[in-house]
Design a protein around this motif. Structure first.
Motif, PDB file in Angstrom:
ATOM      1  N   THR A  39       3.626  -4.486  13.356  1.00 12.24           N
ATOM      2  CA  THR A  39       4.839  -3.680  13.402  1.00 12.24           C
ATOM      3  C   THR A  39       4.910  -2.938  14.735  1.00 12.24           C
ATOM      4  O   THR A  39       5.962  -2.883  15.379  1.00 12.24           O
ATOM      5  CB  THR A  39       4.877  -2.696  12.217  1.00 12.24           C
ATOM      6  N   THR A  61       4.387  -9.774   8.827  1.00 15.27           N
ATOM      7  CA  THR A  61       5.500  -8.898   8.444  1.00 15.27           C
ATOM      8  C   THR A  61       6.866  -9.525   8.638  1.00 15.27           C
ATOM      9  O   THR A  61       7.877  -8.907   8.315  1.00 15.27           O
ATOM     10  CB  THR A  61       5.476  -7.583   9.251  1.00 15.27           C
ATOM     11  N   ALA A  81       8.818  -7.316  11.376  1.00 16.48           N
ATOM     12  CA  ALA A  81       9.139  -5.927  11.033  1.00 16.48           C
ATOM     13  C   ALA A  81       8.919  -4.977  12.213  1.00 16.48           C
ATOM     14  O   ALA A  81       7.992  -5.141  12.998  1.00 16.48           O
ATOM     15  CB  ALA A  81       8.291  -5.463   9.851  1.00 16.48           C
ATOM     16  N   TYR A  93       8.022   0.401   8.627  1.00 13.88           N
ATOM     17  CA  TYR A  93       7.363   0.318   7.326  1.00 13.88           C
ATOM     18  C   TYR A  93       7.291   1.717   6.744  1.00 13.88           C
ATOM     19  O   TYR A  93       7.491   2.708   7.442  1.00 13.88           O
ATOM     20  CB  TYR A  93       5.953  -0.284   7.431  1.00 13.88           C
ATOM     21  N   GLU A 115      14.240  -5.873   4.094  1.00 12.46           N
ATOM     22  CA  GLU A 115      12.827  -5.870   3.717  1.00 12.46           C
ATOM     23  C   GLU A 115      12.237  -7.246   4.038  1.00 12.46           C
ATOM     24  O   GLU A 115      12.805  -8.268   3.671  1.00 12.46           O
ATOM     25  CB  GLU A 115      12.665  -5.564   2.229  1.00 12.46           C
ATOM     26  N   ARG A 167       5.803  -7.023   1.609  1.00 11.11           N
ATOM     27  CA  ARG A 167       5.032  -5.931   1.012  1.00 11.11           C
ATOM     28  C   ARG A 167       3.578  -6.360   1.087  1.00 11.11           C
ATOM     29  O   ARG A 167       3.221  -7.421   0.580  1.00 11.11           O
ATOM     30  CB  ARG A 167       5.424  -5.701  -0.444  1.00 11.11           C
ATOM     31  N   HIS A 181       2.074  -0.815   1.760  1.00 10.20           N
ATOM     32  CA  HIS A 181       3.164  -0.660   2.731  1.00 10.20           C
ATOM     33  C   HIS A 181       4.275  -1.671   2.468  1.00 10.20           C
ATOM     34  O   HIS A 181       4.023  -2.785   2.046  1.00 10.20           O
ATOM     35  CB  HIS A 181       2.631  -0.846   4.163  1.00 10.20           C
ATOM     36  N   PHE A 212       7.539  -3.395   4.519  1.00  7.81           N
ATOM     37  CA  PHE A 212       7.930  -3.648   5.900  1.00  7.81           C
ATOM     38  C   PHE A 212       9.396  -4.061   5.999  1.00  7.81           C
ATOM     39  O   PHE A 212       9.910  -4.754   5.121  1.00  7.81           O
ATOM     40  CB  PHE A 212       7.029  -4.740   6.493  1.00  7.81           C
TER      41      PHE A 212
END
Length: 140
Positions: free
Chosen positions: A33, A104, A107, A110, A126, A129, A133, A135
């Motif tokens: 991320t 992710t 992403a 998060y 989204e 997951r 967390h 993301f």
């Protein structure tokens, strides 16, 4: 982009502060991320520049807020347990080097499931997951 020892250290400390209770895969997701923000292509953008710049930009990662209980560890005033920091360093190194794929789905945001979903999730996509967390990308 040149990655410095400071970038590596700040990324690892951020992973510890944000995801120390996660598995290596969970920490890799948080690191991706951050990498997605670093690589966003917005030079001098809101995100900050480089890993250290993104991690330490005010209001992006709460573990760097001076009133956060993690801050004394991240700043070096208190010592992070060796094994916990070592795992975060492994995750940081693998993501910086591109040795692991992005779990992710691109992403840039998060939140931890231990908190109420923040307002910014409305309208965001989204992507996954992992652990504790959730993301997101395309955050308005």
């Amino acid at each position: 982009m040149t990655i410095t020892d400071k970038d590596r250290d700040i990324l690892a400390r951020t992973l510890w502060g944000e995801a120390r209770g996660e598995s290596l895969v969970g920490q890799i997701a948080v690191a991706w991320t951050i990498r997605n923000r670093v690589n966003d292509g917005k030079t001098n953008s809101w995100w900050g520049e480089g890993y250290a710049g993104v991690c330490q930009k005010p209001y992006q990662f709460s573990c760097w807020n001076r009133n956060d209980p993690n801050y004394p560890y991240l700043s070096g005033a208190k010592q992070i347990p060796f094994r916990e920091l070592a795992q975060a360093q492994i995750a940081a190194d693998q993501v910086i080097a591109g040795k692991v794929p992005d779990p992710t789905g691109g992403a840039t945001h998060y939140y931890a499931t231990s908190i109420k979903a923040p307002a910014w999730v409305k309208g965001a996509k989204e992507t996954s997951r992992l652990g504790h967390h959730v993301f997101f990308k395309d955050v308005p």
